[in-house]
Design a protein around this motif. Sequence first.
Motif, PDB file in Angstrom:
ATOM      1  N   SER A   1     -10.303 -10.251  62.852  1.00 24.23           N
ATOM      2  CA  SER A   1      -9.530 -10.669  61.672  1.00 24.23           C
ATOM      3  C   SER A   1     -10.358 -10.622  60.400  1.00 24.23           C
ATOM      4  N   LEU A   2     -11.688 -10.584  60.531  1.00 23.87           N
ATOM      5  CA  LEU A   2     -12.577 -10.564  59.374  1.00 23.87           C
ATOM      6  C   LEU A   2     -13.519  -9.375  59.467  1.00 23.87           C
ATOM      7  N   VAL A   3     -13.961  -8.914  58.322  1.00 25.26           N
ATOM      8  CA  VAL A   3     -15.018  -7.918  58.209  1.00 25.26           C
ATOM      9  C   VAL A   3     -16.159  -8.555  57.437  1.00 25.26           C
ATOM     10  N   VAL A   4     -17.370  -8.453  58.004  1.00 24.68           N
ATOM     11  CA  VAL A   4     -18.562  -9.019  57.365  1.00 24.68           C
ATOM     12  C   VAL A   4     -19.481  -7.868  56.983  1.00 24.68           C
ATOM     13  N   SER A   5     -19.915  -7.859  55.723  1.00 20.55           N
ATOM     14  CA  SER A   5     -20.806  -6.804  55.243  1.00 20.55           C
ATOM     15  C   SER A   5     -21.943  -7.441  54.459  1.00 20.55           C
ATOM     16  N   CYS A   6     -23.081  -6.765  54.431  1.00 20.51           N
ATOM     17  CA  CYS A   6     -24.213  -7.245  53.647  1.00 20.51           C
ATOM     18  C   CYS A   6     -24.803  -6.089  52.859  1.00 20.51           C
ATOM     19  N   ALA A   7     -25.180  -6.399  51.627  1.00 21.03           N
ATOM     20  CA  ALA A   7     -25.797  -5.427  50.723  1.00 21.03           C
ATOM     21  C   ALA A   7     -26.693  -6.201  49.778  1.00 21.03           C
ATOM     22  N   GLU A   8     -27.899  -5.669  49.575  1.00 17.77           N
ATOM     23  CA  GLU A   8     -28.910  -6.381  48.787  1.00 17.77           C
ATOM     24  C   GLU A   8     -29.108  -7.773  49.375  1.00 17.77           C
ATOM     25  N   SER A   9     -28.920  -8.846  48.595  1.00 17.55           N
ATOM     26  CA  SER A   9     -29.140 -10.199  49.109  1.00 17.55           C
ATOM     27  C   SER A   9     -27.842 -10.943  49.379  1.00 17.55           C
ATOM     28  N   THR A  10     -26.709 -10.239  49.391  1.00 18.95           N
ATOM     29  CA  THR A  10     -25.399 -10.880  49.450  1.00 18.95           C
ATOM     30  C   THR A  10     -24.659 -10.518  50.726  1.00 18.95           C
ATOM     31  N   VAL A  11     -23.988 -11.506  51.301  1.00 21.03           N
ATOM     32  CA  VAL A  11     -23.086 -11.314  52.433  1.00 21.03           C
ATOM     33  C   VAL A  11     -21.663 -11.548  51.942  1.00 21.03           C
ATOM     34  N   LYS A  12     -20.768 -10.627  52.253  1.00 24.80           N
ATOM     35  CA  LYS A  12     -19.364 -10.766  51.862  1.00 24.80           C
ATOM     36  C   LYS A  12     -18.480 -10.800  53.103  1.00 24.80           C
ATOM     37  N   VAL A  13     -17.449 -11.624  53.041  1.00 28.10           N
ATOM     38  CA  VAL A  13     -16.476 -11.775  54.131  1.00 28.10           C
ATOM     39  C   VAL A  13     -15.123 -11.320  53.609  1.00 28.10           C
ATOM     40  N   TRP A  14     -14.470 -10.414  54.356  1.00 29.50           N
ATOM     41  CA  TRP A  14     -13.216  -9.802  53.931  1.00 29.50           C
ATOM     42  C   TRP A  14     -12.129 -10.061  54.962  1.00 29.50           C
ATOM     43  N   ASP A  15     -10.891 -10.165  54.487  1.00 33.45           N
ATOM     44  CA  ASP A  15      -9.730 -10.200  55.366  1.00 33.45           C
ATOM     45  C   ASP A  15      -9.426  -8.764  55.774  1.00 33.45           C
ATOM     46  N   SER A  16      -9.464  -8.477  57.062  1.00 35.52           N
ATOM     47  CA  SER A  16      -9.322  -7.086  57.511  1.00 35.52           C
ATOM     48  C   SER A  16      -7.910  -6.552  57.340  1.00 35.52           C
ATOM     49  N   SER A  17      -6.910  -7.402  57.207  1.00 37.63           N
ATOM     50  CA  SER A  17      -5.536  -6.931  57.050  1.00 37.63           C
ATOM     51  C   SER A  17      -5.154  -6.695  55.598  1.00 37.63           C
ATOM     52  N   THR A  18      -5.696  -7.496  54.686  1.00 37.03           N
ATOM     53  CA  THR A  18      -5.338  -7.371  53.274  1.00 37.03           C
ATOM     54  C   THR A  18      -6.442  -6.762  52.425  1.00 37.03           C
ATOM     55  N   ALA A  19      -7.651  -6.600  52.975  1.00 39.46           N
ATOM     56  CA  ALA A  19      -8.814  -6.092  52.240  1.00 39.46           C
ATOM     57  C   ALA A  19      -9.221  -7.015  51.107  1.00 39.46           C
ATOM     58  N   GLU A  20      -8.874  -8.286  51.204  1.00 36.54           N
ATOM     59  CA  GLU A  20      -9.231  -9.259  50.176  1.00 36.54           C
ATOM     60  C   GLU A  20     -10.583  -9.887  50.495  1.00 36.54           C
ATOM     61  N   CYS A  21     -11.420 -10.055  49.470  1.00 39.34           N
ATOM     62  CA  CYS A  21     -12.710 -10.702  49.648  1.00 39.34           C
ATOM     63  C   CYS A  21     -12.492 -12.214  49.701  1.00 39.34           C
ATOM     64  N   LEU A  22     -12.847 -12.833  50.824  1.00 40.23           N
ATOM     65  CA  LEU A  22     -12.635 -14.269  50.996  1.00 40.23           C
ATOM     66  C   LEU A  22     -13.829 -15.077  50.515  1.00 40.23           C
ATOM     67  N   TYR A  23     -15.043 -14.620  50.839  1.00 38.75           N
ATOM     68  CA  TYR A  23     -16.243 -15.379  50.478  1.00 38.75           C
ATOM     69  C   TYR A  23     -17.344 -14.406  50.072  1.00 38.75           C
ATOM     70  N   THR A  24     -18.168 -14.855  49.141  1.00 35.76           N
ATOM     71  CA  THR A  24     -19.424 -14.192  48.798  1.00 35.76           C
ATOM     72  C   THR A  24     -20.541 -15.181  49.074  1.00 35.76           C
ATOM     73  N   LEU A  25     -21.370 -14.875  50.050  1.00 37.57           N
ATOM     74  CA  LEU A  25     -22.389 -15.801  50.530  1.00 37.57           C
ATOM     75  C   LEU A  25     -23.760 -15.337  50.072  1.00 37.57           C
ATOM     76  N   GLY A  26     -24.469 -16.216  49.397  1.00 32.15           N
ATOM     77  CA  GLY A  26     -25.786 -15.879  48.891  1.00 32.15           C
ATOM     78  C   GLY A  26     -25.856 -16.053  47.394  1.00 32.15           C
ATOM     79  N   PRO A  27     -27.048 -16.078  46.847  1.00 35.31           N
ATOM     80  CA  PRO A  27     -27.201 -16.324  45.415  1.00 35.31           C
ATOM     81  C   PRO A  27     -26.543 -15.255  44.553  1.00 35.31           C
ATOM     82  N   GLY A  28     -26.818 -13.974  44.887  1.00 35.35           N
ATOM     83  CA  GLY A  28     -26.284 -12.897  44.070  1.00 35.35           C
ATOM     84  C   GLY A  28     -26.708 -13.049  42.630  1.00 35.35           C
TER      85      GLY A  28
END
Length: 489
Positions: free
Chosen positions: A143-170
């Motif tokens: 149900s979720l897609v988790v991706s990481c790039a640079e120092s940030t982790v992002k959590v996405w809704d796999s059905s709507t492609a909406e970003c739910l959370y941005t984890l990390g300082p960024g």
Amino acid sequence: MQSCKGSSTLKLVWDREAGLNSGCGSKDIGPRRRKWTAAFQGWWSLERRFKAPGVKLGQRYFSSWMPTWSAYSSSVALAQPAQEGLQKVLDVRFHPCGGPQIVCGCNAAPNELLIYDLITGKSKALSGHNCQVQAVEYASQGSLVVSCAESTVKVWDSSTAECLYTLGPGSDENNVAGHKKKISAMAVNPSQSCLVATSGGQGDRQLLLWNVVRGTLVSELISQDREDLPPMDALEFCNNNLLICGSDSSQNGSGLVQIWDVDALLECCRFPANDMYITCLKTNPAGTVMVTGSGDGTIGLFDIRSCGAISRLPLGPRCEVTSVSYSSCGRYIQASCTANSAIVWDTRLMPMEPRERVSSPLAVATSGSRVTKALHCLSHGKPMPTAENTCQRAGFVDAGDQGVNDARWFNSSPVLVTASGDGSVALWDVTLGEPCLRHLQSHSRCVNTVSISSDDDFFCTGGDDQKLVLYENVSFSSHRNWRLTHPLL
């Protein structure tokens, strides 16, 4: 007695011809006498193995695997092969529960993260990273897609492609929870798929646990001598509560393995595994043995329960291990390398008893040793030459892409799919004397990643030509009509 002996002999001969290991075979030592020897002695050399009926049946079944659909991750045409900065597909993942969806991560924006609906063939862009995606995985039963790039982790809704959370300082300096430097590795707990572990690279060296359903930091795994430890570049969850970490080269040059209990937040053990940095690691399906791959061209086998070393096996001189894994049945180990080949061992022919924990890496086993001799060497041919610069010149690959870059096992059979830097994909049945089943050339450049659907009906590859290719067994179609849009509009 003669009848019994004759039927027994016939059975042994039939088993041998059928590709089975019955435990004994025959050898002529005189005009009227026969000496019975172990059957695997006749199979020890690949050149002497029988081409059993199972080979033809397997090749006939897998000959109908074809690339059926493809899509581009970017709308930029490939009119100039030598152009710098072309987008590359680095990771592809199928939906873990069999849903008609794949997610892919690329090395540059735009479209650095895409979700494809395999019913319509169209994609949705998950925008927000604007840089290379280092890792992408499904979580929480897909149900979720988790991706990481640079120092940030992002959590996405796999059905709507909406970003739910941005984890990390960024870019938010007030948000201090998270990595301060580039993330080097990520792993999703298969038993508790809401739990994700990430590790920071040089200058960060943090091991963080995230609850991606709630979007919160669960805990940080802190060693007493963290400042003296190298960054962890490989992560793998084992069982329900163990996290295994493989490091970059330590101060004495060896690659370290750490095992953590994520429930108690305690470091269970730590030991040197290889002479150089650890590039990859995996555990067997039972969660009792792990295999590590290193930049020194060797793999190490270790017992997880006792942290004892089992053996250390060579792949070849001047090569680097790119991936390691166990087959779903737990019998076979594969290790791919930059020599453009994958080596396969049968654990039933190897001593698997652990030794006492050692303070330095084991000595590499002799290549001619019978107990550690490889079952197969699955070669794609000579490695591609590397370019002297970052331009993607025709006939050349970037440094590190000249070998087998990824390998995945089918979920229900010991069939291995390998992806090579020369643009080819191959299917191998390691139970056969001649394991090559299918060789496909569907990419014009290096193939970086391969993923297999949960029911083994499809697999997908991504490469440096900005292309994703979907493969299907057309003779035994599942009638689901999964597809990709070619080209991406």
